[in-house]
Scaffold this active site. Structure first.
Site, PDB file in Angstrom:
ATOM      1  N   GLY A 215       0.833  -1.207   0.000  1.00  0.00           N
ATOM      2  CA  GLY A 215       0.000   0.000   0.000  1.00  0.00           C
ATOM      3  C   GLY A 215       0.864   1.252   0.000  1.00  0.00           C
ATOM      4  O   GLY A 215       1.890   1.277   0.658  1.00  0.00           O
TER       5      GLY A 215
ATOM      6  N   ARG B  30       1.253  -5.086  -5.985  1.00  0.00           N
ATOM      7  CA  ARG B  30       1.391  -6.361  -5.262  1.00  0.00           C
ATOM      8  C   ARG B  30       1.707  -7.384  -6.338  1.00  0.00           C
ATOM      9  O   ARG B  30       1.131  -7.344  -7.419  1.00  0.00           O
ATOM     10  CB  ARG B  30       0.107  -6.684  -4.524  1.00  0.00           C
ATOM     11  CG  ARG B  30      -0.246  -5.549  -3.541  1.00  0.00           C
ATOM     12  CD  ARG B  30      -1.251  -5.930  -2.504  1.00  0.00           C
ATOM     13  NE  ARG B  30      -1.872  -4.740  -1.932  1.00  0.00           N
ATOM     14  CZ  ARG B  30      -1.540  -4.205  -0.757  1.00  0.00           C
ATOM     15  NH1 ARG B  30      -0.608  -4.751  -0.014  1.00  0.00           N
ATOM     16  NH2 ARG B  30      -2.163  -3.122  -0.305  1.00  0.00           N
TER      17      ARG B  30
ATOM     18  N   ASP C  74       5.261  -4.921   6.036  1.00  0.00           N
ATOM     19  CA  ASP C  74       5.904  -6.179   6.444  1.00  0.00           C
ATOM     20  C   ASP C  74       5.857  -7.256   5.355  1.00  0.00           C
ATOM     21  O   ASP C  74       6.769  -8.075   5.256  1.00  0.00           O
ATOM     22  CB  ASP C  74       5.363  -6.689   7.781  1.00  0.00           C
ATOM     23  CG  ASP C  74       3.865  -6.860   7.789  1.00  0.00           C
ATOM     24  OD1 ASP C  74       3.210  -6.498   6.790  1.00  0.00           O
ATOM     25  OD2 ASP C  74       3.340  -7.363   8.793  1.00  0.00           O
TER      26      ASP C  74
ATOM     27  N   THR D 296       4.095   2.752   5.612  1.00  0.00           N
ATOM     28  CA  THR D 296       2.699   2.327   5.794  1.00  0.00           C
ATOM     29  C   THR D 296       2.047   3.267   6.791  1.00  0.00           C
ATOM     30  O   THR D 296       2.694   3.697   7.754  1.00  0.00           O
ATOM     31  CB  THR D 296       2.604   0.854   6.285  1.00  0.00           C
ATOM     32  OG1 THR D 296       1.274   0.614   6.720  1.00  0.00           O
ATOM     33  CG2 THR D 296       3.537   0.568   7.443  1.00  0.00           C
TER      34      THR D 296
ATOM     35  N   ASP E 297      -0.302   2.558   8.864  1.00  0.00           N
ATOM     36  CA  ASP E 297      -0.838   1.879  10.057  1.00  0.00           C
ATOM     37  C   ASP E 297       0.076   1.909  11.281  1.00  0.00           C
ATOM     38  O   ASP E 297      -0.366   1.615  12.388  1.00  0.00           O
ATOM     39  CB  ASP E 297      -1.152   0.415   9.739  1.00  0.00           C
ATOM     40  CG  ASP E 297      -2.318   0.286   8.776  1.00  0.00           C
ATOM     41  OD1 ASP E 297      -3.054   1.270   8.633  1.00  0.00           O
ATOM     42  OD2 ASP E 297      -2.473  -0.795   8.168  1.00  0.00           O
TER      43      ASP E 297
ATOM     44  N   ASP F 171       2.250  -0.182  12.114  1.00  0.00           N
ATOM     45  CA  ASP F 171       2.169  -1.511  12.730  1.00  0.00           C
ATOM     46  C   ASP F 171       3.455  -2.315  12.557  1.00  0.00           C
ATOM     47  O   ASP F 171       3.428  -3.536  12.541  1.00  0.00           O
ATOM     48  CB  ASP F 171       0.974  -2.285  12.131  1.00  0.00           C
ATOM     49  CG  ASP F 171       1.077  -2.413  10.623  1.00  0.00           C
ATOM     50  OD1 ASP F 171       1.957  -1.765  10.027  1.00  0.00           O
ATOM     51  OD2 ASP F 171       0.271  -3.159  10.036  1.00  0.00           O
TER      52      ASP F 171
ATOM     53  N   ARG G  80      -6.238  -2.594  10.432  1.00  0.00           N
ATOM     54  CA  ARG G  80      -6.826  -3.947  10.517  1.00  0.00           C
ATOM     55  C   ARG G  80      -6.344  -4.677  11.769  1.00  0.00           C
ATOM     56  O   ARG G  80      -7.094  -5.324  12.466  1.00  0.00           O
ATOM     57  CB  ARG G  80      -6.420  -4.758   9.280  1.00  0.00           C
ATOM     58  CG  ARG G  80      -7.513  -4.866   8.247  1.00  0.00           C
ATOM     59  CD  ARG G  80      -6.963  -5.456   6.977  1.00  0.00           C
ATOM     60  NE  ARG G  80      -6.068  -4.519   6.324  1.00  0.00           N
ATOM     61  CZ  ARG G  80      -5.050  -4.854   5.547  1.00  0.00           C
ATOM     62  NH1 ARG G  80      -4.765  -6.101   5.315  1.00  0.00           N
ATOM     63  NH2 ARG G  80      -4.290  -3.933   4.978  1.00  0.00           N
TER      64      ARG G  80
HETATM   65  P1  ATP Z   1       0.697  -3.052   3.403  1.00  0.00           P
HETATM   66  O1  ATP Z   1       1.116  -2.769   4.828  1.00  0.00           O
HETATM   67  O2  ATP Z   1       0.184  -1.863   2.718  1.00  0.00           O
HETATM   68  O3  ATP Z   1      -0.179  -4.261   3.247  1.00  0.00           O
HETATM   69  P2  ATP Z   1       2.821  -4.766   2.559  1.00  0.00           P
HETATM   70  O4  ATP Z   1       4.223  -4.506   2.166  1.00  0.00           O
HETATM   71  O5  ATP Z   1       2.629  -5.549   3.826  1.00  0.00           O
HETATM   72  O6  ATP Z   1       2.080  -3.357   2.628  1.00  0.00           O
HETATM   73  P3  ATP Z   1       1.823  -6.981   0.931  1.00  0.00           P
HETATM   74  O7  ATP Z   1       0.785  -6.942  -0.108  1.00  0.00           O
HETATM   75  O8  ATP Z   1       1.649  -7.869   2.109  1.00  0.00           O
HETATM   76  O9  ATP Z   1       2.034  -5.434   1.355  1.00  0.00           O
HETATM   77  O10 ATP Z   1       3.217  -7.364   0.234  1.00  0.00           O
HETATM   78  C1  ATP Z   1       3.697  -6.664  -0.893  1.00  0.00           C
HETATM   79  C2  ATP Z   1       4.365  -7.613  -1.841  1.00  0.00           C
HETATM   80  O11 ATP Z   1       5.484  -8.231  -1.209  1.00  0.00           O
HETATM   81  C3  ATP Z   1       3.505  -8.773  -2.303  1.00  0.00           C
HETATM   82  O12 ATP Z   1       2.628  -8.434  -3.358  1.00  0.00           O
HETATM   83  C4  ATP Z   1       4.564  -9.767  -2.772  1.00  0.00           C
HETATM   84  O13 ATP Z   1       5.028  -9.454  -4.060  1.00  0.00           O
HETATM   85  C5  ATP Z   1       5.698  -9.523  -1.759  1.00  0.00           C
HETATM   86  N1  ATP Z   1       5.623 -10.558  -0.716  1.00  0.00           N
HETATM   87  C6  ATP Z   1       4.842 -10.567   0.380  1.00  0.00           C
HETATM   88  N2  ATP Z   1       4.998 -11.718   1.078  1.00  0.00           N
HETATM   89  C7  ATP Z   1       5.885 -12.456   0.373  1.00  0.00           C
HETATM   90  C8  ATP Z   1       6.453 -13.775   0.541  1.00  0.00           C
HETATM   91  N3  ATP Z   1       6.146 -14.542   1.584  1.00  0.00           N
HETATM   92  N4  ATP Z   1       7.322 -14.199  -0.377  1.00  0.00           N
HETATM   93  C9  ATP Z   1       7.670 -13.431  -1.433  1.00  0.00           C
HETATM   94  N5  ATP Z   1       7.156 -12.200  -1.658  1.00  0.00           N
HETATM   95  C10 ATP Z   1       6.283 -11.719  -0.770  1.00  0.00           C
END
Ligand code: ATP
Length: 334
Positions: A21, A82, A113, A136, A138, A140, A182
């Site tokens: 995000g 993503r 994360d 982010t 949040d 978090d 969340r």
């Molecule tokens: P937000 O806090 O906004 O959700 P985020 O970084 O946690 O941000 P995610 O959608 O969970 O967002 O992860 C972003 C991208 O990171 C995913 O679309 C994927 O490409 C990669 N990713 C997440 N988890 C994994 C994993 N276990 N293995 C490989 N790539 C991953």
């Protein structure tokens, strides 16, 4: 403890991407990474659309002039995405191959994360160093008191709730305002205090419907004609914000109840000065960590100082809600 990679002190090429995000301050962080690289005579590359762009080879050089006039902009000039393909070994192989073709030895990942989990796996599998910048709203993520965009989101929410309060007062209404969060109630708790909310419902504490009802009845008796209840998306009371409002309206007919879901507006807008400064510091710290041969760490801020936390810890750890703030909110509602 930091994990080091002996190749990296001679680092000459760094790529930066934004993933997950978006959050206000991501542009300021990109600008900082680019200009810090320029300062240290490291070539910098921007990857469009996060890990998906890495797989598709959307990697282009960025110089200090490519990041003019973005410090004040929300969103991310590199776009975010993503990528399910990056979750597969084949996808990550393609991504690494594209970095290798350009001779890029390190990656700065600005995201949450999930993005850090991807980065951690990537640097374990291939000869690439990864440093994370927590972006982010949040807040978090373990290992930093503030994530990028959090302060801006707080200010956006408070401004919106101030406006909602005007109509709440004019019509003697009870407003349920749903904010993002969340798994973490940082936004709801802080903006609830900042905007003078009557009640604050967060995922970390299950207040229960009956206690909420009793508390609203008490405040009505004490002379309050209108009220704001801040609700974090992930509140555990067991009902969504609309069902919650319905229940209260049925049981507290004196109030006219309304719901306002602030939604994605919380992610947009110009970053606050705090987020711009934080982004500038985090970008520089990320580049300096890579120059020092550090990988698999996240940049953060603690007591005003820049710190590093191993990605593993940042991913697994939980950023705790401040119990002192919970107490403040309870006393302020009297
Ligand atoms: P937000 O806090 O906004 O959700 P985020 O970084 O946690 O941000 P995610 O959608 O969970 O967002 O992860 C972003 C991208 O990171 C995913 O679309 C994927 O490409 C990669 N990713 C997440 N988890 C994994 C994993 N276990 N293995 C490989 N790539 C991953």
């Amino acid at each position: 403890m930091t994990s080091t990679n002996s190749n990296i002190s001679k680092i000459t090429k760094i790529a930066v991407l934004t993933s997950g995000g978006d959050s206000p301050g991501m542009n300021a962080a990109i600008r900082s990474v680019v200009r810090s690289c320029a300062y240290y005579k490291i070539s910098c590359f921007g990857v469009k659309q996060g890990y998906q762009g890495l797989i598709e080879g959307k990697i282009n050089p960025l110089g200090p002039r490519s990041v003019n006039n973005i410090i004040n902009k929300g969103g991310t000039i590199l776009k975010s995405a993503r990528s399910n393909e990056f979750r597969t070994k084949e996808g990550r192989e393609k991504a690494f191959h594209n970095l290798q073709k350009q001779g890029i030895e390190a990656l700065v990942v600005i995201g949450g994360d999930g993005s850090f989990t991807g980065g951690l796996i990537f640097q374990e599998e291939f000869e690439i160093s990864v440093i994370g910048i927590p972006g982010t709203i949040d807040n978090d993520i373990f290992g930093t008191s503030h994530t990028l965009g959090y302060d801006t989101a707080l200010n956006t929410v408070v401004e919106a709730v101030d406006k909602i309060r005007d109509t709440a007062i004019s019509h003697n209404r009870l407003f349920f305002v749903e904010v993002m969060g969340r798994d973490a109630g940082h936004i709801a708790l802080n903006t609830g205090i900042g905007a003078g909310a009557e009640e604050i419902l967060i995922p970390e504490e299950d207040m229960g419907l009956e206690r909420l009802l009793e508390s609203l009845k008490r405040s009505k008796k004490s002379g309050k004609l209108s009220s704001i209840v801040m609700v974090a998306e992930g509140d555990k009371i067991g009902k969504n914000v609309f069902e919650l409002a319905e229940y209260i309206e049925e049981n507290l007919p004196d109030y006219e109840v309304r719901v306002s879901v602030l939604g994605h507006m919380q992610r947009g807008g110009a970053p606050t000065c705090f987020d711009r400064v934080l982004a500038s510091r985090m970008g520089l710290k990320a580049v300096e960590a890579l120059r020092d041969g550090i990988s698999a760490n996240m940049v953060g801020i603690n007591c005003g100082k820049m710190i590093l936390t191993p990605l593993k810890k940042a991913i697994k750890g939980k950023s705790k809600i401040d119990t002192e703030l919970v107490r403040v909110s309870e006393i302020m509602r009297l």
